[in-house]
Design a protein around this motif. Structure first.
Motif, PDB file in Angstrom:
ATOM      1  N   SER B 315     -95.978  15.551  18.297  1.00  0.00           N
ATOM      2  CA  SER B 315     -95.307  14.984  19.503  1.00  0.00           C
ATOM      3  C   SER B 315     -96.035  13.551  20.127  1.00  0.00           C
ATOM      4  O   SER B 315     -95.673  12.665  20.796  1.00  0.00           O
ATOM      5  CB  SER B 315     -95.033  15.905  20.782  1.00  0.00           C
ATOM      6  N   ALA B 316     -97.349  13.587  19.458  1.00  0.00           N
ATOM      7  CA  ALA B 316     -97.908  12.423  19.811  1.00  0.00           C
ATOM      8  C   ALA B 316     -98.529  11.605  18.749  1.00  0.00           C
ATOM      9  O   ALA B 316     -99.479  10.806  18.714  1.00  0.00           O
ATOM     10  CB  ALA B 316     -99.503  13.028  20.733  1.00  0.00           C
ATOM     11  N   GLY B 317     -97.598  11.656  17.804  1.00  0.00           N
ATOM     12  CA  GLY B 317     -97.749  10.580  16.474  1.00  0.00           C
ATOM     13  C   GLY B 317     -98.474  11.305  15.485  1.00  0.00           C
ATOM     14  O   GLY B 317     -98.888  10.489  14.318  1.00  0.00           O
ATOM     15  N   GLY B 318     -99.136  12.312  15.523  1.00  0.00           N
ATOM     16  CA  GLY B 318     -99.645  13.142  14.453  1.00  0.00           C
ATOM     17  C   GLY B 318     -98.890  13.890  13.588  1.00  0.00           C
ATOM     18  O   GLY B 318     -97.622  13.664  13.660  1.00  0.00           O
ATOM     19  N   SER B 319     -99.196  14.527  12.721  1.00  0.00           N
ATOM     20  CA  SER B 319     -98.408  15.451  11.975  1.00  0.00           C
ATOM     21  C   SER B 319     -99.294  16.750  11.346  1.00  0.00           C
ATOM     22  O   SER B 319    -100.112  16.568  11.005  1.00  0.00           O
ATOM     23  CB  SER B 319     -97.976  14.777  10.673  1.00  0.00           C
ATOM     24  N   PRO B 320     -98.716  17.980  11.602  1.00  0.00           N
ATOM     25  CA  PRO B 320     -99.147  19.128  10.927  1.00  0.00           C
ATOM     26  C   PRO B 320     -99.163  19.036   9.568  1.00  0.00           C
ATOM     27  O   PRO B 320    -100.119  19.516   8.840  1.00  0.00           O
ATOM     28  CB  PRO B 320     -98.396  20.432  11.274  1.00  0.00           C
ATOM     29  N   TYR B 321     -98.277  18.325   8.965  1.00  0.00           N
ATOM     30  CA  TYR B 321     -98.336  18.091   7.402  1.00  0.00           C
ATOM     31  C   TYR B 321     -99.433  17.352   6.963  1.00  0.00           C
ATOM     32  O   TYR B 321     -99.950  17.542   5.978  1.00  0.00           O
ATOM     33  CB  TYR B 321     -97.047  17.425   7.114  1.00  0.00           C
ATOM     34  N   LEU B 322     -99.998  16.526   8.068  1.00  0.00           N
ATOM     35  CA  LEU B 322    -101.291  16.095   7.549  1.00  0.00           C
ATOM     36  C   LEU B 322    -102.183  16.779   6.806  1.00  0.00           C
ATOM     37  O   LEU B 322    -102.822  16.827   5.929  1.00  0.00           O
ATOM     38  CB  LEU B 322    -101.860  14.820   8.566  1.00  0.00           C
ATOM     39  N   TRP B 323    -102.543  18.134   7.946  1.00  0.00           N
ATOM     40  CA  TRP B 323    -103.568  19.092   7.548  1.00  0.00           C
ATOM     41  C   TRP B 323    -103.165  19.711   6.533  1.00  0.00           C
ATOM     42  O   TRP B 323    -103.955  19.875   5.625  1.00  0.00           O
ATOM     43  CB  TRP B 323    -103.580  19.860   8.804  1.00  0.00           C
TER      44      TRP B 323
ATOM     45  N   PHE C  52    -104.114   7.497   7.459  1.00  0.00           N
ATOM     46  CA  PHE C  52    -103.659   6.354   8.240  1.00  0.00           C
ATOM     47  C   PHE C  52    -102.056   5.954   7.758  1.00  0.00           C
ATOM     48  O   PHE C  52    -101.282   5.696   8.220  1.00  0.00           O
ATOM     49  CB  PHE C  52    -104.453   5.084   7.906  1.00  0.00           C
ATOM     50  N   PHE C  53    -101.944   5.924   6.169  1.00  0.00           N
ATOM     51  CA  PHE C  53    -100.939   5.568   5.679  1.00  0.00           C
ATOM     52  C   PHE C  53     -99.828   6.570   5.950  1.00  0.00           C
ATOM     53  O   PHE C  53     -98.609   6.403   6.064  1.00  0.00           O
ATOM     54  CB  PHE C  53    -101.127   5.160   4.208  1.00  0.00           C
ATOM     55  N   TYR C  54    -100.081   8.061   5.802  1.00  0.00           N
ATOM     56  CA  TYR C  54     -99.276   9.112   6.042  1.00  0.00           C
ATOM     57  C   TYR C  54     -98.744   8.977   7.493  1.00  0.00           C
ATOM     58  O   TYR C  54     -97.548   8.978   7.412  1.00  0.00           O
ATOM     59  CB  TYR C  54    -100.205  10.483   5.517  1.00  0.00           C
ATOM     60  N   LEU C  55     -99.362   9.035   8.441  1.00  0.00           N
ATOM     61  CA  LEU C  55     -99.153   9.041   9.731  1.00  0.00           C
ATOM     62  C   LEU C  55     -98.204   7.690  10.073  1.00  0.00           C
ATOM     63  O   LEU C  55     -97.486   7.906  10.812  1.00  0.00           O
ATOM     64  CB  LEU C  55    -100.239   9.102  10.807  1.00  0.00           C
ATOM     65  N   ARG C  56     -98.609   6.597   9.612  1.00  0.00           N
ATOM     66  CA  ARG C  56     -97.877   5.433   9.982  1.00  0.00           C
ATOM     67  C   ARG C  56     -96.513   5.662   9.176  1.00  0.00           C
ATOM     68  O   ARG C  56     -95.341   5.199   9.638  1.00  0.00           O
ATOM     69  CB  ARG C  56     -98.679   4.375   8.947  1.00  0.00           C
ATOM     70  N   ALA C  57     -96.161   6.106   8.027  1.00  0.00           N
ATOM     71  CA  ALA C  57     -95.182   6.279   7.337  1.00  0.00           C
ATOM     72  C   ALA C  57     -94.177   7.206   8.060  1.00  0.00           C
ATOM     73  O   ALA C  57     -93.071   6.827   8.219  1.00  0.00           O
ATOM     74  CB  ALA C  57     -95.239   6.751   5.964  1.00  0.00           C
ATOM     75  N   LEU C  58     -94.843   8.138   8.569  1.00  0.00           N
ATOM     76  CA  LEU C  58     -94.094   9.029   9.218  1.00  0.00           C
ATOM     77  C   LEU C  58     -93.608   8.706  10.614  1.00  0.00           C
ATOM     78  O   LEU C  58     -92.518   8.923  10.897  1.00  0.00           O
ATOM     79  CB  LEU C  58     -94.894  10.431   9.343  1.00  0.00           C
ATOM     80  N   ASN C  59     -94.436   8.087  11.212  1.00  0.00           N
ATOM     81  CA  ASN C  59     -94.141   7.484  12.643  1.00  0.00           C
ATOM     82  C   ASN C  59     -93.647   8.528  13.516  1.00  0.00           C
ATOM     83  O   ASN C  59     -92.560   8.325  14.295  1.00  0.00           O
ATOM     84  CB  ASN C  59     -93.199   6.427  12.576  1.00  0.00           C
ATOM     85  N   ALA C  61     -92.350  11.068  16.158  1.00  0.00           N
ATOM     86  CA  ALA C  61     -91.798  10.792  17.552  1.00  0.00           C
ATOM     87  C   ALA C  61     -92.099   9.324  18.003  1.00  0.00           C
ATOM     88  O   ALA C  61     -92.290   8.960  19.163  1.00  0.00           O
ATOM     89  CB  ALA C  61     -92.547  11.720  18.532  1.00  0.00           C
ATOM     90  N   ASP C  62     -91.741   8.392  17.009  1.00  0.00           N
ATOM     91  CA  ASP C  62     -91.985   7.061  17.548  1.00  0.00           C
ATOM     92  C   ASP C  62     -93.397   6.697  17.921  1.00  0.00           C
ATOM     93  O   ASP C  62     -93.519   5.829  18.784  1.00  0.00           O
ATOM     94  CB  ASP C  62     -90.780   6.590  18.093  1.00  0.00           C
ATOM     95  N   ASN C  63     -94.299   7.284  17.545  1.00  0.00           N
ATOM     96  CA  ASN C  63     -95.685   7.410  18.154  1.00  0.00           C
ATOM     97  C   ASN C  63     -96.818   7.106  17.252  1.00  0.00           C
ATOM     98  O   ASN C  63     -97.975   7.070  17.792  1.00  0.00           O
ATOM     99  CB  ASN C  63     -96.021   8.793  18.995  1.00  0.00           C
ATOM    100  N   TRP C  64     -96.709   6.095  16.218  1.00  0.00           N
ATOM    101  CA  TRP C  64     -97.837   5.841  15.365  1.00  0.00           C
ATOM    102  C   TRP C  64     -98.362   4.779  16.323  1.00  0.00           C
ATOM    103  O   TRP C  64     -99.770   5.133  16.423  1.00  0.00           O
ATOM    104  CB  TRP C  64     -97.078   5.170  14.406  1.00  0.00           C
ATOM    105  N   MET C  65     -97.688   3.683  16.920  1.00  0.00           N
ATOM    106  CA  MET C  65     -98.449   2.835  17.895  1.00  0.00           C
ATOM    107  C   MET C  65     -97.353   2.577  18.994  1.00  0.00           C
ATOM    108  O   MET C  65     -96.204   1.836  18.615  1.00  0.00           O
ATOM    109  CB  MET C  65     -98.690   1.322  17.140  1.00  0.00           C
ATOM    110  N   GLY C 137    -102.792   7.029  22.621  1.00  0.00           N
ATOM    111  CA  GLY C 137    -102.621   5.939  21.835  1.00  0.00           C
ATOM    112  C   GLY C 137    -101.811   6.247  20.742  1.00  0.00           C
ATOM    113  O   GLY C 137    -101.544   5.279  19.941  1.00  0.00           O
ATOM    114  N   GLY C 138    -101.216   7.390  20.390  1.00  0.00           N
ATOM    115  CA  GLY C 138    -100.458   7.712  19.225  1.00  0.00           C
ATOM    116  C   GLY C 138    -101.426   7.976  17.990  1.00  0.00           C
ATOM    117  O   GLY C 138    -102.726   8.068  18.127  1.00  0.00           O
ATOM    118  N   GLY C 139    -100.795   8.195  16.697  1.00  0.00           N
ATOM    119  CA  GLY C 139    -101.280   8.183  15.558  1.00  0.00           C
ATOM    120  C   GLY C 139    -102.474   7.281  15.131  1.00  0.00           C
ATOM    121  O   GLY C 139    -103.517   7.429  14.799  1.00  0.00           O
TER     122      GLY C 139
END
Lengths: 224, 639, 206
Positions: B315-323, C52-59, C61-65, C137-139
């Motif tokens: 919900s804050a821009g991260g991802s459990p898939y990253l882990w 970096f690239f993974y979270l940026r690509a996923l974005n 909750a529209d919350n990368w930046m 600040g997001g991802g």
């Protein structure tokens, strides 16, 4: 270099081996004590009228604030909790009446659906509570405002869901809402129940610690 | 074993007379660790970054680990260098002698091997006690004997402890002890790093065992988010403990790889390297380059829990898939860190007890390196059921099934070696044969899990649990026990009792198969892993499994009795070469001195050259002194 | 055994004279060991770049930046990475003269230490004036804080390590192992500088 016998091991080595064995025993004891710590079981009391049983519970914002059922030396004195325990033993094919002293403030639901009472006798529960002005009120409800929920009592396998309204800010200190409801048990079995309000403060999304631990916000209904 | 002083011209530098005044030993380490924990906790709590006080616990554990290492003596050398004292590169830290040195920092690779062996056996005992508690709880379907959160903590601690053991229990004891002997060198490339790789392990074990103080952690060994983000401070034990083990893997890998690359004796060419060294070498490649990924992922978890970053919070821009990706990018090479040295042990022992050359040595090397290479391309098969893009699944299914080819090669080599051999049924050989039987079942059941269609139903069930217990317990642990029976005389100077050993083998083999074989059925009957309860009609099956698991545990206690009895209470020194084998470590005298070789040996033959009347001896231990003086592999091989 | 034990108690002169501990062996292992360690260390940062690239690509909750997050000021990031590169370069130059001119090497090392400490100082300044919160600040903010903290932690440890090289670069020091060790350390710093440059390009411009 091949000799038949070498000098015997020193006393120091024996002490080390014994010390390690003692350490091992100590740690094992610690682990075993931790693991087998199981919440106590509460057997429902037969009611004076009818052939049912009743259970009296208390919900608190922190175990250390308990009024009716203090639980000293709890490992988590600041967790929200049902008291005195969350493992209940009730007879099969009977009417179970549960009354709850609800002392925690409202935290609200993510899913408003759980604010409807379901699966209980008469479809509604009785609640004595305090309104926004701190005045005592009472009545029968089948649904309450989802934003006022503090906790809920749900047994999914029996279809039982009861919302518990949070104590109003204006209520006198040390007071509680009292919620009473009844439901029927069927055949014998073991049913899980839990609170459906994400109230595990301090964990992300509120679903951790107290929410996922027996003795706090979840438990068993042993029907036998 | 007197040490011949060799005057060596200008390159000799005497150690400085100046020393760190505080005595550095394990007791100082423990005192400083307690102090370090207190300081770290105070410091962390003073930041008030997170209401769950994770900062305090995390910093406490980290400071405690660092201060423990300082107290044990790891700061002495860097500090002496920082103060500008003249220090030699040689290990000056062997102040402790006798039995005391086994409890203290020692830079002798043989002492480190024994330290590792004891530490790993104790950790295995802890993990085993956890397994027994799990099986006790599973005697009854519902309500469980152990509450669900405690049960999950138990499963997590058992699994993480056993992962610690499995990742270090071969390279640690046997790699450290025997790789320098087998390649003919008197030293490791980085003896301090080697010691560090051991001394990171005790703090990791203690920190993991401390998890119940803070409520334990309910995540299993995979530490999946968001479960781990919700977990109590108990999960901080996982973060710090696993980071320490990851560091130990890197440090030991750097040391092991450099040693094998740089310090081989003359004549020890790459294709003459004992197969056990190849096993350790390939596992070290994986450990060195995969463990940093885990360390990075754990650092991210630590930041999420203290600085409130959002690496794994969707919900804050991260991802459990990253882990999941980072963890399994480490996690799948990790399982080959377990098994590659075990393959090495099996292939090393088979020729000696079959009295035949290792059949297809080069093929076996290709097999080991093939597993090493392929293991980087399979991690997504752990995510088949996590919702990855369906189009990706066939590729990872294919790459996973590809691994059965190099693994099959290893089996082919093993069976080729056994073919028409005069097999000596001594205890190490029994465990090798047990390994082949168990690992075959474990490996074949893995094929079902790598297939997407069958994984869809088998995922997360006791089938997969039985699969990896067959590979790790039936495979790696059997190989470790084979290695202990085989090398114990060289490591400790005592033979393990062989009669007890044979009883132990049959006891353990039967109990293991009786305990774990029915779990495949339990899995096919939809019994899920990591759940404290199960369907009532599976109780008979589970009680059967539990009882055999207790018998299995008893067999391990029987083994522990054999080890303690033979080690400390029999006083007959083992013969130098009790198994009558060719390998070089058995050409050396049995209580080995501080230096392994008076002169650097010159390798002339293969250790597996049995049945060949014209076979050259493995090595010339008294070779021309000028050849072995400095030489570590650069000199031409004498023909 | 007991005879050896007594000999190795206290100053281990006898072991010191064993040929396998002669300094040229150390010189030979330090280079290979450092290359392997650099590979391992690179994998640590690979994980962060992957994040970096993974979270940026996923974005998610529209919350990368998100709206609270902007790139930190490029010139401060530039100063940090320039100081890091300068530090690495100075150590490499110092290591080249470590064998023949220890005093020159020492001067280079001191300058490198200065650059490294300044680099850490600017990094602390940047963290203090980030303009976004790692929680809100997001991802992007998470990866920025994570990657930069780990890089800075490694630089701090490397500066302590550099201190040992300063202390050991004396005319009476040995001429085989120390220069090789300094050269290997220079390689390590070059790798850190490379990570710093890539991190600068990725974190400030993408």
């Amino acid at each position: 270099m091949v000799v038949d016998r070498t000098p015997r091991v020193g006393g120091r080595l024996a002490i080390v081996v014994l010390g390690l064995a003692a350490l091992l025993a100590l740690l094992t004891g610690f682990l075993v004590t931790f693991v087998f710590h199981f919440p106590t079981t509460l057997t429902a009391q037969p009611t004076t009228v009818g052939n049912g049983v009743s259970i009296h519970l208390e919900t608190v914002a922190a175990v250390q604030d308990a009024i009716a059922f203090p639980r000293p030396n709890d490992p988590h004195p600041d967790w929200v909790s049902y008291l005195p325990t969350t493992i209940f033993k009730v007879p099969a094919n009977s009417v179970v009446t549960i009354s709850i002293d609800q002392e925690d403030g409202a935290s609200g639901l993510r899913n408003p659906y759980w604010s409807k009472a379901q699966g209980i006798i008469g479809g509604s529960f009785h609640m004595s509570y305090f309104d926004d002005n701190g005045a005592p009120q009472a009545g029968d409800f089948s649904v309450i405002d989802p934003t006022t929920l503090a906790h809920s009592f749900g047994i999914p396998d029996l279809g039982v869901f009861v919302p518990l309204q949070g104590i109003a800010d204006a209520a006198p200190a040390g007071s509680h809402n009292e919620i009473t409801f009844s439901f029927k048990t069927g055949k014998a079995g073991i049913f899980r129940w839990q609170c459906f309000v994400p109230c595990g403060a301090g964990s992300i999304y509120g679903n951790g610690n107290a929410m996922s631990t027996f003795g706090y916000m979840s438990g068993l209904l042993v029907v036998q | 074993m007197a040490i011949a002083p060799i005057v060596d011209g200008p390159s000799i530098i005497q150690s400085s007379e100046r020393r760190i005044v505080v005595p550095t030993n394990i007791l100082t380490g423990i005192v400083l660790a307690v102090f370090g924990y207190w300081v770290g906790e105070q410091l962390g709590n003073s930041f008030l970054l997170n209401d769950a006080q994770n900062t305090g616990v995390l910093l406490g554990y980290s400071f405690a680990s660092i201060m423990f290492l300082v107290g044990v003596g790891f700061a002495n050398y860097p500090l002496a260098r920082l103060f500008g004292w003249r220090v030699t590169p040689q290990p000056a830290g062997d102040d402790h002698t006798g039995a005391w040195r086994y409890l203290n920092l020692s830079l002798d690779h043989k002492v480190i091997g024994v330290q590792y062996l004891v530490a790993m056996l104790m950790a295995m005992l802890f993990g085993g006690i956890g397994a027994m508690l799990i099986r006790t709880s599973l005697l009854v379907p519902d309500p469980p004997i152990v509450a669900p959160d405690k049960y999950l903590t138990l499963v997590s601690m058992h699994s993480v402890m056993m992962i610690f053991v499995a990742s270090a229990a071969i390279v640690g004891p046997f790699g450290n002890f025997f790789v320098p002997l087998m390649i003919g060198t008197n030293r490791m490339a980085f003896p301090r790093l080697e010691a560090l790789s051991f001394w990171l392990v005790p703090p990791a074990i203690v920190i993991l065992l401390a998890a119940p103080i803070f409520g334990g952690f309910q995540t299993g060994w995979t530490g999946y988010t968001p479960l781990s983000e919700q977990a109590d401070q108990g999960f901080d034990s996982y973060i710090v403990g696993f980071t320490l083990i990851g560091l130990a893997l890197v440090v030991s890998g750097v040391n092991m790889l450099t040693t094998v690359i740089r310090l081989r004796a003359p004549g020890m060419t790459w294709i003459r390297l004992p197969i056990f060294v190849w096993g350790v070498f390939s596992a070290s490649i994986l450990g060195t380059f995969a463990a940093p990924i885990l360390a990075a992922a754990l650092i991210m978890q630590g930041f999420d829990r203290t600085l409130n970053t959002t690496f794994f919070i969707s919900s804050a821009g991260g991802s459990p898939y990253l882990w999941e990706n980072l963890f399994w990018f480490f996690g799948h090479p990790e399982v080959y860190i377990f098994i590659l040295p075990a393959f090495g042990i099996i292939l090393e022992l088979l020729p000696h007890f079959a009295r035949k050359p290792l059949w297809g040595y080069r093929t076996a090397v290709v097999g080991l390196l093939g597993v090493t290479l392929l293991s980087w391309f399979v991690w997504q098969h752990h995510l088949f059921m996590s919702g990855i893009a369906p189009a990706l699944r066939p590729f990872f299914m294919f790459s996973t099934e590809m691994i059965s080819i190099p693994t099959g090669i290893v089996f082919l080599v093993a069976f080729g070696t056994l073919w028409r051999a005069r097999i000596s049924m001594s205890v190490p050989m029994l465990f090798c044969l047990g390994f082949l039987f168990n690992f075959l079942i474990g490996g074949l059941s893995g094929v079902f899990l790598s297939d997407v269609p069958s994984d869809v139903t088998l995922h997360g069930s006791y089938f997969s649990m039985a699969h990896f217990h067959f590979t790790i317990v039936g495979g790696e642990i059997f190989a470790i026990i084979a290695a202990i029976y085989y090398w114990f005389p060289k490591m400790t100077g005592r033979m393990l009792n062989q009669t007890l050993g044979k009883i132990h083998f049959w006891w353990m083999m039967i109990a293991f198969n009786m305990a774990f074989m029915p779990l495949f059925a339990a899995g096919l009957l939809d019994m899920p892993r990591r759940v404290s309860t199960y369907a009532v009609d599976l109780q008979t099956l589970n009680d059967w499994v539990s009882i055999w698991a207790f018998i299995l545990f008893a067999s391990m206690l029987f083994f522990a009795f054999n080890v303690i009895w033979s080690w400390f209470f029999t006083f007959k020194v083992a013969p130098a070469n009790p198994w009558q084998v060719r390998s070089i470590e058995w050409m050396l005298p049995t209580p080995l001195g501080r230096r392994n070789f008076e002169k650097i040996p010159v390798f002339t033959g293969s250790p597996y050259d049995y049945g060949n009347p014209g076979a050259k001896p493995v090595a010339d231990l008294g070779g021309p002194s000028d050849l072995g003086r400095r030489g570590f592999g650069a000199e031409p091989v004498p023909s | 055994m007991s005879q050896q034990s007594q000999q190795s108690r206290g100053l281990p002169n006898l072991v010191a004279s064993a040929p396998e501990w002669s300094t040229d062996v150390d010189a030979r292992v330090s280079s290979v060991g450092m290359w392997i360690f650099m590979g391992a260390n690179a994998m640590l940062f690979v994980a962060f770049f992957f994040a970096f690239f993974y979270l940026r690509a996923l974005n998610n909750a529209d919350n990368w930046m998100n709206i609270w997050t902007v790139h930190p000021r490029r010139y401060i990031g530039g100063i940090i990475v320039l100081l890091l590169v300068a530090c690495a370069g100075l150590v490499v130059m110092g290591a080249r003269s470590a064998a023949k001119a220890p005093s020159t090497a020492r001067m280079f090392f001191w300058l490198a230490l200065l650059a490294g400490v300044l680099c850490c100082g600017f990094q602390v300044y940047e963290f203090k004036h980030l303009g976004f919160d790692p929680q809100m600040g997001g991802g992007y903010a998470s990866v920025f804080v994570g990657l930069k903290s780990v890089l800075m932690a490694e630089i701090v440890v490397a500066m302590i390590w550099l201190g040992t090289h300063i202390a050991q670069a004396t005319p009476i020091g040995d001429t085989t192992a120390r220069p090789a060790s300094a050269a290997a350390f220079g390689n390590f710093l070059v790798m850190l500088a490379g990570v710093g440059v890539v991190a600068y390009l990725v974190l400030y411009f993408i």
